[in-house]
Design an enzyme around this catalytic site. Structure first.
Site, PDB file in Angstrom:
ATOM      1  N   MET A 115     -31.734-103.200  24.525  1.00  0.00           N
ATOM      2  CA  MET A 115     -31.504-102.470  23.261  1.00  0.00           C
ATOM      3  C   MET A 115     -32.356-102.993  22.106  1.00  0.00           C
ATOM      4  O   MET A 115     -31.987-102.843  20.939  1.00  0.00           O
ATOM      5  CB  MET A 115     -30.015-102.566  22.881  1.00  0.00           C
ATOM      6  CG  MET A 115     -29.071-102.078  23.969  1.00  0.00           C
ATOM      7  SD  MET A 115     -27.350-102.327  23.520  1.00  0.00           S
ATOM      8  CE  MET A 115     -26.532-101.990  25.091  1.00  0.00           C
ATOM      9  N   SER A 116     -33.477-103.616  22.415  1.00  0.00           N
ATOM     10  CA  SER A 116     -34.296-104.184  21.324  1.00  0.00           C
ATOM     11  C   SER A 116     -35.780-104.132  21.682  1.00  0.00           C
ATOM     12  O   SER A 116     -36.195-103.351  22.534  1.00  0.00           O
ATOM     13  CB  SER A 116     -33.862-105.634  21.067  1.00  0.00           C
ATOM     14  OG  SER A 116     -34.234-106.470  22.148  1.00  0.00           O
ATOM     15  N   ALA A 131     -32.489-110.234  25.963  1.00  0.00           N
ATOM     16  CA  ALA A 131     -31.647-110.166  27.160  1.00  0.00           C
ATOM     17  C   ALA A 131     -31.710-108.732  27.662  1.00  0.00           C
ATOM     18  O   ALA A 131     -31.760-107.799  26.856  1.00  0.00           O
ATOM     19  CB  ALA A 131     -30.216-110.532  26.813  1.00  0.00           C
ATOM     20  N   HIS A 151     -30.493-105.180  15.106  1.00  0.00           N
ATOM     21  CA  HIS A 151     -30.616-104.137  16.129  1.00  0.00           C
ATOM     22  C   HIS A 151     -30.348-102.759  15.532  1.00  0.00           C
ATOM     23  O   HIS A 151     -29.569-102.625  14.581  1.00  0.00           O
ATOM     24  CB  HIS A 151     -29.616-104.375  17.261  1.00  0.00           C
ATOM     25  CG  HIS A 151     -29.844-105.636  18.033  1.00  0.00           C
ATOM     26  ND1 HIS A 151     -29.348-106.848  17.625  1.00  0.00           N
ATOM     27  CD2 HIS A 151     -30.526-105.859  19.184  1.00  0.00           C
ATOM     28  CE1 HIS A 151     -29.716-107.778  18.502  1.00  0.00           C
ATOM     29  NE2 HIS A 151     -30.425-107.215  19.454  1.00  0.00           N
ATOM     30  N   TYR A 178     -28.594-100.473  16.976  1.00  0.00           N
ATOM     31  CA  TYR A 178     -27.195-100.071  17.230  1.00  0.00           C
ATOM     32  C   TYR A 178     -26.224-100.634  16.193  1.00  0.00           C
ATOM     33  O   TYR A 178     -25.103-100.166  16.063  1.00  0.00           O
ATOM     34  CB  TYR A 178     -26.744-100.469  18.643  1.00  0.00           C
ATOM     35  CG  TYR A 178     -26.758-101.950  18.950  1.00  0.00           C
ATOM     36  CD1 TYR A 178     -25.796-102.813  18.418  1.00  0.00           C
ATOM     37  CD2 TYR A 178     -27.732-102.491  19.772  1.00  0.00           C
ATOM     38  CE1 TYR A 178     -25.813-104.162  18.701  1.00  0.00           C
ATOM     39  CE2 TYR A 178     -27.757-103.840  20.066  1.00  0.00           C
ATOM     40  CZ  TYR A 178     -26.792-104.671  19.517  1.00  0.00           C
ATOM     41  OH  TYR A 178     -26.833-106.007  19.787  1.00  0.00           O
ATOM     42  N   GLU A 179     -26.663-101.653  15.435  1.00  0.00           N
ATOM     43  CA  GLU A 179     -25.793-102.187  14.376  1.00  0.00           C
ATOM     44  C   GLU A 179     -25.714-101.230  13.191  1.00  0.00           C
ATOM     45  O   GLU A 179     -24.907-101.431  12.290  1.00  0.00           O
ATOM     46  CB  GLU A 179     -26.329-103.534  13.889  1.00  0.00           C
ATOM     47  CG  GLU A 179     -26.238-104.642  14.924  1.00  0.00           C
ATOM     48  CD  GLU A 179     -26.929-105.909  14.447  1.00  0.00           C
ATOM     49  OE1 GLU A 179     -26.308-106.647  13.662  1.00  0.00           O
ATOM     50  OE2 GLU A 179     -28.088-106.146  14.842  1.00  0.00           O
ATOM     51  N   HIS A 224     -26.499-114.252  17.674  1.00  0.00           N
ATOM     52  CA  HIS A 224     -27.702-114.041  16.856  1.00  0.00           C
ATOM     53  C   HIS A 224     -27.469-114.655  15.477  1.00  0.00           C
ATOM     54  O   HIS A 224     -26.643-114.157  14.712  1.00  0.00           O
ATOM     55  CB  HIS A 224     -27.988-112.553  16.691  1.00  0.00           C
ATOM     56  CG  HIS A 224     -28.406-111.877  17.957  1.00  0.00           C
ATOM     57  ND1 HIS A 224     -29.718-111.842  18.369  1.00  0.00           N
ATOM     58  CD2 HIS A 224     -27.704-111.246  18.901  1.00  0.00           C
ATOM     59  CE1 HIS A 224     -29.791-111.204  19.514  1.00  0.00           C
ATOM     60  NE2 HIS A 224     -28.579-110.823  19.872  1.00  0.00           N
ATOM     61  N   SER A 240     -31.044-112.939  22.657  1.00  0.00           N
ATOM     62  CA  SER A 240     -30.001-113.572  23.470  1.00  0.00           C
ATOM     63  C   SER A 240     -30.662-114.245  24.671  1.00  0.00           C
ATOM     64  O   SER A 240     -31.539-113.674  25.303  1.00  0.00           O
ATOM     65  CB  SER A 240     -29.017-112.532  23.998  1.00  0.00           C
ATOM     66  OG  SER A 240     -28.505-111.756  22.957  1.00  0.00           O
ATOM     67  N   ASN A 289     -27.801-109.603  33.580  1.00  0.00           N
ATOM     68  CA  ASN A 289     -26.840-108.876  34.423  1.00  0.00           C
ATOM     69  C   ASN A 289     -27.584-107.807  35.216  1.00  0.00           C
ATOM     70  O   ASN A 289     -28.703-107.428  34.853  1.00  0.00           O
ATOM     71  CB  ASN A 289     -25.779-108.195  33.540  1.00  0.00           C
ATOM     72  CG  ASN A 289     -26.402-107.264  32.518  1.00  0.00           C
ATOM     73  OD1 ASN A 289     -26.914-107.715  31.493  1.00  0.00           O
ATOM     74  ND2 ASN A 289     -26.405-105.984  32.807  1.00  0.00           N
ATOM     75  N   HIS A 312     -20.316-107.818  27.227  1.00  0.00           N
ATOM     76  CA  HIS A 312     -21.188-108.650  26.385  1.00  0.00           C
ATOM     77  C   HIS A 312     -20.894-110.121  26.670  1.00  0.00           C
ATOM     78  O   HIS A 312     -21.811-110.949  26.656  1.00  0.00           O
ATOM     79  CB  HIS A 312     -20.948-108.317  24.908  1.00  0.00           C
ATOM     80  CG  HIS A 312     -21.870-109.040  23.966  1.00  0.00           C
ATOM     81  ND1 HIS A 312     -23.245-108.946  24.054  1.00  0.00           N
ATOM     82  CD2 HIS A 312     -21.614-109.869  22.927  1.00  0.00           C
ATOM     83  CE1 HIS A 312     -23.785-109.695  23.112  1.00  0.00           C
ATOM     84  NE2 HIS A 312     -22.826-110.275  22.406  1.00  0.00           N
TER      85      HIS A 312
HETATM   86  N1  HPA Z   1     -28.168-102.752  29.278  1.00  0.00           N
HETATM   87  C1  HPA Z   1     -28.655-102.718  28.026  1.00  0.00           C
HETATM   88  N2  HPA Z   1     -28.878-103.812  27.297  1.00  0.00           N
HETATM   89  C2  HPA Z   1     -28.602-104.996  27.857  1.00  0.00           C
HETATM   90  C3  HPA Z   1     -28.096-105.105  29.150  1.00  0.00           C
HETATM   91  C4  HPA Z   1     -27.863-103.916  29.907  1.00  0.00           C
HETATM   92  O1  HPA Z   1     -27.417-103.938  31.068  1.00  0.00           O
HETATM   93  N3  HPA Z   1     -27.938-106.426  29.405  1.00  0.00           N
HETATM   94  C5  HPA Z   1     -28.337-107.100  28.284  1.00  0.00           C
HETATM   95  N4  HPA Z   1     -28.743-106.224  27.347  1.00  0.00           N
END
Ligand code: HPA
Length: 281
Positions: free
Chosen positions: A217-218, A120, A90, A92-93, A68, A37, A241, A253
């Site tokens: 998360m990656s 990201a 990912h 988490y998917e 994605h 991302s 963020n 998201h």
């Molecule tokens: N936490 C986890 N994964 C993320 C975040 C976050 O704040 N921002 C983008 N991916």
């Protein structure tokens, strides 16, 4: 050909997927880019593109997250031949880490020697701002799992040294690329969680104490497998963020995608400069 490893699901063979890829293209880039991302727009900056949906490659999982795409592209970025993974699977998917990292093994079998992993991430470091970029100096694997669990593939080391996961000379190229694009490139430690929840503020405070600068998360599973395969690795995050509790707003998201979109052209400039400098080295 499927390899059956005792006690595990049959795992697809990276060499077979690499052979399919070799039949589909004459391009033989040694630089791989994984677009997370915030970096997806780089795919549109490629020249002489050949593109394959992941579905055409045996063993490739299909990513399902919005933002994605899920295709493998070959072409030139700033005149440097590159292989681009546009979109990633990912953990988490629901994919296994074998699936999440399969592409790294395929790239190694295909002849790629260097990979740039992008993502990201949330800013844990209080000085970071949304829209910043961060070079990964190191990582903390807090996913609770390791992609190398289970038998080591033939010819690959059982125990992998991660003292220098992120390659010094590739990292230096990224610093130079950022300077040429007049971007401020932060540097720090990326901490990987399994997701899909964002963190609690207490977790973010704990991560900061551990020395983390960003959370996502990656990337970490791919970096580990890439190192096992002997690939040189570099990593860069788009800080989309402030991590939970670092700002009064709740996380979403949608917000991550908005900031990622806003930084898209700067991300493209960074990666283009990186590719150009890589081609000259
Ligand atoms: N936490 C986890 N994964 C993320 C975040 C976050 O704040 N921002 C983008 N991916």
């Amino acid at each position: 050909m499927k390899q059956r490893i005792q006690g595990r699901r049959a795992t697809p063979d990276p060499a077979a997927a690499a052979a399919v890829l070799k039949r589909k293209t004459r391009q033989r880039p040694v630089l791989g880019l994984v677009l997370g991302s915030g970096f997806g727009a780089t795919a549109q900056a490629l020249d002489n593109v050949e593109s394959l949906p992941y579905a055409a490659l045996p063993g490739f999982p299909r990513p399902s997250v919005s933002g994605h795409a899920g295709k493998l592209m070959l072409g030139q970025l700033a005149e440097t031949p590159v292989l681009v993974l546009s979109g990633r699977a990912h953990y988490y998917e629901g994919h296994t880490l074998d699936e999440v990292t399969f592409a790294m093994r395929v790239l190694a079998a295909f002849g790629v020697t260097d990979v740039l992993l992008t993502n990201a991430a949330g800013g844990v470091n209080a000085r970071f701002r949304p829209g910043d970029f961060m070079l990964l100096r190191d990582h903390i694997n807090f996913m609770g799992v390791n992609p190398l669990r289970g038998p080591a593939p033939p010819g690959r080391p059982r125990f992998v040294d991660l003292t220098q996961t992120y390659d010094a000379s590739l990292s230096d190229l990224l610093r130079r690329a950022a300077r040429a694009a007049r971007l401020r490139l932060r540097e720090g430690v990326y901490l990987a969680v399994s997701g899909p929840t964002y963190e609690t503020p207490a977790e973010v405070r704990a991560f900061a104490r551990w020395g983390a600068d960003a959370v996502g998360m990656s990337t970490v599973p791919e970096a580990i497998v890439a190192r096992q395969c002997g690939l040189r690795v570099a990593g860069v995050s788009c800080i989309t963020n402030l991590a939970a509790g670092r700002s009064p707003q709740p996380l979403s998201h949608a917000e991550v995608l908005v900031i990622a979109e806003r930084g898209a052209q700067r991300a493209v400039a960074l990666l283009k400069n990186f590719a150009r400098l890589y081609g000259k080295k």
